[in-house]
Design a protein around this motif. Structure first.
Motif, short mmCIF file in Angstrom:
data_model
loop_
_atom_site.label_atom_id
_atom_site.label_comp_id
_atom_site.label_asym_id
_atom_site.label_seq_id
_atom_site.Cartn_x
_atom_site.Cartn_y
_atom_site.Cartn_z
N GLN A 142 0.70 -1.33 -0.17
CA GLN A 142 -0.10 0.02 -0.03
C GLN A 142 0.88 1.31 0.03
OE1 GLN A 142 -2.50 -0.44 3.42
NE2 GLN A 142 -3.66 -2.09 2.50
N GLN A 143 2.04 1.29 0.56
CA GLN A 143 3.13 2.35 0.87
C GLN A 143 3.46 2.69 -0.50
OE1 GLN A 143 6.43 2.84 1.05
NE2 GLN A 143 5.87 5.14 1.46
N TRP A 144 3.83 1.66 -1.07
CA TRP A 144 4.61 1.93 -2.55
C TRP A 144 3.40 2.34 -3.62
CZ3 TRP A 144 9.13 1.19 -5.02
CH2 TRP A 144 10.21 0.85 -4.58
N ALA A 145 2.09 1.72 -3.23
CA ALA A 145 1.02 2.29 -4.14
C ALA A 145 1.00 3.63 -4.09
CB ALA A 145 -0.10 1.51 -4.08
N ALA A 146 0.87 4.15 -2.93
CA ALA A 146 0.72 5.66 -2.34
C ALA A 146 1.95 6.63 -2.46
CB ALA A 146 0.12 5.71 -1.10
N GLU A 147 3.19 6.20 -2.26
CA GLU A 147 4.00 6.94 -2.29
C GLU A 147 5.12 6.63 -3.38
OE1 GLU A 147 4.29 9.56 -0.12
OE2 GLU A 147 2.85 8.93 1.16
N GLY A 148 5.20 5.77 -3.94
CA GLY A 148 5.99 5.22 -5.28
C GLY A 148 7.21 4.92 -4.85
N TYR A 149 7.53 4.55 -3.59
CA TYR A 149 8.75 3.83 -3.04
C TYR A 149 8.49 3.24 -1.58
CZ TYR A 149 8.89 7.98 0.48
OH TYR A 149 9.04 8.74 1.46
N GLY A 150 9.15 2.67 -0.97
CA GLY A 150 9.01 2.01 0.28
C GLY A 150 10.32 1.00 0.33
N TRP A 151 10.13 0.10 1.41
CA TRP A 151 11.14 -0.84 1.57
C TRP A 151 11.26 -1.60 0.39
CZ3 TRP A 151 12.29 -3.48 6.63
CH2 TRP A 151 12.84 -2.80 7.65
N TRP A 152 12.55 -2.00 0.09
CA TRP A 152 13.00 -2.90 -1.01
C TRP A 152 12.98 -4.25 -0.44
CZ3 TRP A 152 17.51 0.65 -0.96
CH2 TRP A 152 17.33 1.80 -1.98
N ALA A 153 12.87 -5.22 -1.51
CA ALA A 153 13.54 -6.65 -1.39
C ALA A 153 14.76 -6.58 -1.58
CB ALA A 153 12.38 -7.84 -1.84
N ILE A 154 15.63 -7.08 -1.03
CA ILE A 154 16.98 -7.13 -1.46
C ILE A 154 17.71 -8.46 -1.65
CG2 ILE A 154 19.17 -6.21 -0.58
CD1 ILE A 154 17.50 -4.65 1.58
N ALA A 155 18.72 -8.54 -2.84
CA ALA A 155 19.12 -9.76 -3.23
C ALA A 155 20.69 -9.43 -3.45
CB ALA A 155 18.38 -10.56 -4.23
N ARG A 156 21.59 -10.48 -3.53
CA ARG A 156 22.79 -10.34 -3.92
C ARG A 156 22.87 -10.28 -5.40
NH1 ARG A 156 23.33 -14.51 -0.05
NH2 ARG A 156 24.63 -13.46 1.77
N ARG A 157 23.72 -9.53 -5.98
CA ARG A 157 23.67 -9.29 -7.43
C ARG A 157 23.90 -10.61 -8.16
NH1 ARG A 157 24.39 -5.29 -11.03
NH2 ARG A 157 24.82 -3.65 -9.45
N GLU A 158 24.73 -11.60 -7.62
CA GLU A 158 25.03 -12.74 -8.14
C GLU A 158 23.79 -13.94 -7.96
OE1 GLU A 158 26.95 -12.96 -4.06
OE2 GLU A 158 26.90 -11.35 -5.60
N ALA A 159 22.92 -13.59 -7.05
CA ALA A 159 21.74 -14.39 -6.82
C ALA A 159 20.64 -13.66 -6.49
CB ALA A 159 22.12 -15.46 -5.38
N PRO A 160 19.96 -13.02 -7.63
CA PRO A 160 19.07 -12.19 -7.57
C PRO A 160 17.64 -12.84 -7.32
CG PRO A 160 19.79 -12.41 -9.96
CD PRO A 160 20.42 -13.20 -9.06
N GLU A 161 17.39 -14.15 -7.29
CA GLU A 161 16.19 -14.83 -6.78
C GLU A 161 16.18 -15.25 -5.29
OE1 GLU A 161 19.52 -17.48 -7.15
OE2 GLU A 161 18.83 -16.18 -8.73
N SER A 162 17.26 -14.90 -4.64
CA SER A 162 17.41 -15.23 -3.30
C SER A 162 17.30 -14.05 -2.56
CB SER A 162 18.46 -16.08 -3.15
OG SER A 162 18.74 -16.35 -1.80
N ILE A 163 16.22 -13.58 -1.71
CA ILE A 163 16.07 -12.49 -0.89
C ILE A 163 16.80 -12.61 0.42
CG2 ILE A 163 14.34 -10.97 0.32
CD1 ILE A 163 14.11 -10.91 -2.72
N ILE A 164 17.95 -11.68 0.74
CA ILE A 164 18.69 -11.84 1.91
C ILE A 164 17.99 -10.84 2.81
CG2 ILE A 164 20.70 -12.58 0.82
CD1 ILE A 164 21.85 -9.68 1.08
N GLY A 165 17.35 -9.86 2.59
CA GLY A 165 16.61 -9.06 3.69
C GLY A 165 15.83 -8.06 3.00
N PHE A 166 15.17 -6.97 3.65
CA PHE A 166 14.29 -5.88 3.15
C PHE A 166 14.94 -4.89 4.09
CE2 PHE A 166 11.97 -9.97 3.20
CZ PHE A 166 11.27 -10.02 2.07
N GLY A 167 14.65 -3.81 3.23
CA GLY A 167 14.80 -2.33 3.85
C GLY A 167 14.87 -1.26 2.82
#
Length: 176
Positions: free
Chosen positions: A54-79
């Motif tokens: 909802q925050q992304w829809a309202a503001e156009g930004y928010g916490w990201w899903a974060i992955a290593r460049r070499e393993a983009p399918e594996s989320i290591i965190g959010f922030g």
């Protein structure tokens, strides 16, 4: 968002990230300094994810899903950055939470720097805040490394020491 020198890639969270979000936010180790403790169940994780979407829809930004460049399918965190209520005051807050396996590799500092780049260079925000428990030395060091300065205290956890508030101003609007 990804910078060319970044080891990380960032994207908007997706509904399919629910179980990974619960794994990270439901882990007692990743919540050692979180007074609310770990998320109790998948339904709580769903509510958090729904807030983020909802925050992304309202503001156009928010916490990201974060992955290593070499393993983009594996989320290591959010922030990243997102509006947060500091009791009665709404502020843009920098935050992150990583899986234990990603700790100690400088990812929080990298996310913090990239989030501030987004805040100031892309969004033109005047300031960003960070809220941290007073005994969370590692996160305090991260905030200091990325240029945030102590700003005050927030008595946000009843019966416990106040949280420390850090702030950094947009480089062109900073006052001395």
């Amino acid at each position: 968002m990804t910078t060319t020198e970044s080891r990380l890639i960032y994207r908007q969270p997706l509904p399919s990230d629910l179980l990974r979000l619960f794994e990270i936010f439901g882990d007692p180790q990743t919540n050692q300094f979180n007074p609310a403790g770990p998320l109790a169940n998948v339904q709580a994780a769903q509510r958090l994810l729904d807030q983020w979407l909802q925050q992304w829809a309202a503001e156009g930004y928010g916490w990201w899903a974060i992955a290593r460049r070499e393993a983009p399918e594996s989320i290591i965190g959010f922030g990243g950055i997102a509006p947060l209520n500091y009791l009665t005051e709404r502020r843009v807050n920098l935050g992150y939470r990583f899986a234990v396996q990603a700790w100690g590799q400088g990812y929080a500092t990298e996310v913090g720097r990239d989030a501030l780049t987004l805040a100031f260079e892309t969004l033109g925000l005047p300031e960003v805040f960070g809220l941290v428990r007073p005994d969370h030395a590692a996160s305090i060091r991260v905030l200091e490394k990325i240029g945030m300065q102590p700003f005050g205290l927030l008595d946000d956890v009843p019966g416990r020491a106040p949280s420390r508030v850090f702030r950094v101003c947009h480089p062109t609007t900073a006052t001395t």
